[in-house]
Design an enzyme around this catalytic site. Structure first.
Site, short mmCIF file in Angstrom:
data_model
loop_
_atom_site.label_atom_id
_atom_site.label_comp_id
_atom_site.label_asym_id
_atom_site.label_seq_id
_atom_site.Cartn_x
_atom_site.Cartn_y
_atom_site.Cartn_z
N ASP A 21 -16.33 2.01 4.12
CA ASP A 21 -15.53 2.75 3.15
C ASP A 21 -15.35 1.88 1.90
O ASP A 21 -14.71 0.84 1.96
CB ASP A 21 -14.18 3.06 3.82
N SER A 50 -8.14 10.43 1.70
CA SER A 50 -7.62 9.13 1.29
C SER A 50 -6.12 9.04 1.54
O SER A 50 -5.67 9.24 2.67
CB SER A 50 -7.97 8.91 -0.19
N HIS A 74 -16.35 7.44 0.71
CA HIS A 74 -14.89 7.55 0.84
C HIS A 74 -14.54 9.02 0.61
O HIS A 74 -14.68 9.50 -0.51
CB HIS A 74 -14.19 6.67 -0.20
#
Ligand SMILES: *[C@@H]1O[C@H](CO)[C@@H](O)[C@H](O)[C@H]1NC(C)=O
Ligand SMILES: *[C@@H]1O[C@H](CO)[C@@H](O)[C@H](O)[C@H]1NC(C)=O
Ligand SMILES: *[C@@H]1O[C@H](CO)[C@@H](O)[C@H](O)[C@H]1NC(C)=O
Ligand SMILES: *[C@@H]1O[C@H](CO)[C@@H](O)[C@H](O)[C@H]1NC(C)=O
Length: 430
Positions: A303, A207, A371
């Protein structure tokens, strides 16, 4: 932007699962764990039993270490406290291999969000949960992580709010923007503790940490002398400069906030900023084209953090159409919402075309509602991992890292992939 706690499940649990090309789980590999304490005295580790994911498996929990010399270098968290990392020593054939993982956790894009963050676990080492669970690419078990299990592994903790890339301060409000210094101090500490002897290294992260990976990849490479194999893995960091459901560019305004508030432009490649806006240069879809070090981009085409934060945040979804559960569970999306998500996927696929054409690039874009897929065991390597063309993520990354084969995988559009571990969120914070 803060990650929500997830439950997970296969959306189509009864679908047939193609066999993985090579199976490691279930093989009776014996792992000899000879922890070389090296020169890192403060790092201790222990394993505990956990019920994570419903499995009863012993889990590697690694203790926290403050970065040496950080205070003298002005390398501090948002609130001025000292930053740190969690280190687990390599062993056996992995004793001189190093995986440096940059922790993620959104960012702060204005004074208000930075002040909030400063009092929490992602802005202060006072409020941080210090031990860190090493799973997926971080685990030390051969059967769960065949290519990297015995490497030295470091999770550098995220407490600056700008992808380890800011430089500046807001003195009056007591906000320190020292991400770049934290990154540099961590690397200097690790080099002095044995990383300078590395013959192989991988910079990875999830991330916001994965954006940091792309930002620092070439600098990381330049730490090592030439014969060292150095590569970077970006997981869940392909934040797209997407249009939102109101026709605006919410993600772009968030990025603008991060870059301008925290002084991130100075780390961006000059070859980009000489021609483009710093916000353009920060977006990973553009930035990846300026990275010279071999880079692997792993991202879900759907995502969910990007759907929640970039495509349909409450502020853009003025009539609340996306609060029908679609942001939390892709199975709840209507046909017209899926159409918007398909457009998003198409743009992502198009955005990586040039990058993908480079021989040294690795690519794995699967059509899942996910994610970050390298740091949780179920998606990295498990009995039923996500696959593209029968290839799982741990093998894809390993094949690319060790030059066993080229990996450029793009999945067919949703809902074709029955191997996804689609996440289900309880709430969306956006
Ligand atoms: C790490 O795992 C332990 C159980 O082994 C669990 O209690 C803890 O909440 C986990 N921590 C994080 C940050 O996930
Ligand atoms: C986990 O499994 C081990 C044996 O593999 C067993 O001894 C232990 O009691 C189990 N723990 C839990 C919490 O189920
Ligand atoms: C989402 O779908 C599930 C069934 O798949 C349903 O139980 C749930 O109520 C839906 N959530 C919302 C918010 O509509
Ligand atoms: C977004 O809107 C929904 C529906 O009104 C609400 O339940 C949710 O709390 C809102 N989320 C945020 C972060 O404001």
């Amino acid at each position: 932007m803060v990650m929500q706690e997830m439950e997970h499940q296969n959306v189509l649990p009864s679908s047939p699962q193609p066999p993985q090309q090579r199976t490691y789980l279930g093989s009776s590999a014996v792992v000899f764990i000879t922890s070389f304490a090296l020169l890192v005295p403060a790092a201790s580790t222990h394993t505990t039993l956990s019920a994570r994911g419903g499995n009863n498996q012993s889990q590697l929990v690694v203790e926290f270490t403050y970065i040496q010399g950080a205070a003298a270098k002005g390398a501090v968290c948002l609130d001025g406290t000292l930053p740190g990392y969690n280190f687990h020593p390599g062993f056996g054939t992995g004793a001189n291999s190093w995986l440096v993982y940059l922790e993620g956790g959104g960012w702060c894009n204005d004074i208000k969000s930075c002040l909030e963050r400063k009092g929490g676990p992602l802005g202060s080492s006072i409020h941080m949960e210090k031990p860190y669970n090493f799973t997926g690419i971080l685990t030390n078990k051969a059967q769960e992580n065949p290519d990297f299990f015995n490497w030295n592994k470091v999770v550098v903790r995220y407490c600056d709010g700008a992808c380890f890339a800011g430089e500046g301060e807001h003195e009056k409000l007591g906000l320190q923007f020292r991400g770049q210094r934290i990154y540099t101090a961590a690397m200097e500490d690790l080099m002095s503790k044995g990383m300078r002897h590395a013959d192989q290294a991988l910079l990875s992260g999830c991330s916001a940490g994965s954006v940091a990976v792309i930002l620092h990849c070439d600098a990381f490479n330049s730490l090592f002398p030439r014969p060292t194999r150095v590569k970077c893995l970006s997981d869940g960091g392909l934040f797209m400069d997407t249009v939102d459901v109101s026709g605006g560019h919410h993600m772009r305004s968030l990025v603008h906030g991060v870059v301008s508030l925290q002084g991130v432009q100075r780390i961006l490649p000059r070859s980009c900023t000489s021609r483009h806006d710093p916000v353009f240069c920060f977006f990973p879809q553009n930035l990846i084209n300026y990275v010279r070090t071999p880079l692997f981009v792993l991202n879900a085409a759907y995502d969910y953090i990007q759907i929640q934060a970039g495509i349909a945040p409450n502020i853009s979804d003025t009539n609340g159409k996306w609060n029908n559960g679609c942001k939390l569970n892709i199975a709840n999306c209507s046909a017209s919402q899926i159409k918007i998500l398909q457009k998003f996927r198409n743009r992502m696929v198009k955005a990586v075309q040039g990058f993908s054409a480079k021989t040294q690039s690795g690519l794995f874009i699967n059509s899942c509602f996910a994610h970050c897929q390298a740091d949780s065991q179920d998606t990295w390597l498990s009995e039923k991992p996500p696959l593209i063309d029968n290839l799982g993520i741990s093998l894809a990354v390993g094949d690319w890292y060790f030059d066993r084969s080229r990996v450029k995988k793009i999945d067919c559009p949703y809902p074709c992939d029955r191997t996804c571990h689609n996440r289900i969120s309880k709430t969306s914070p956006y």
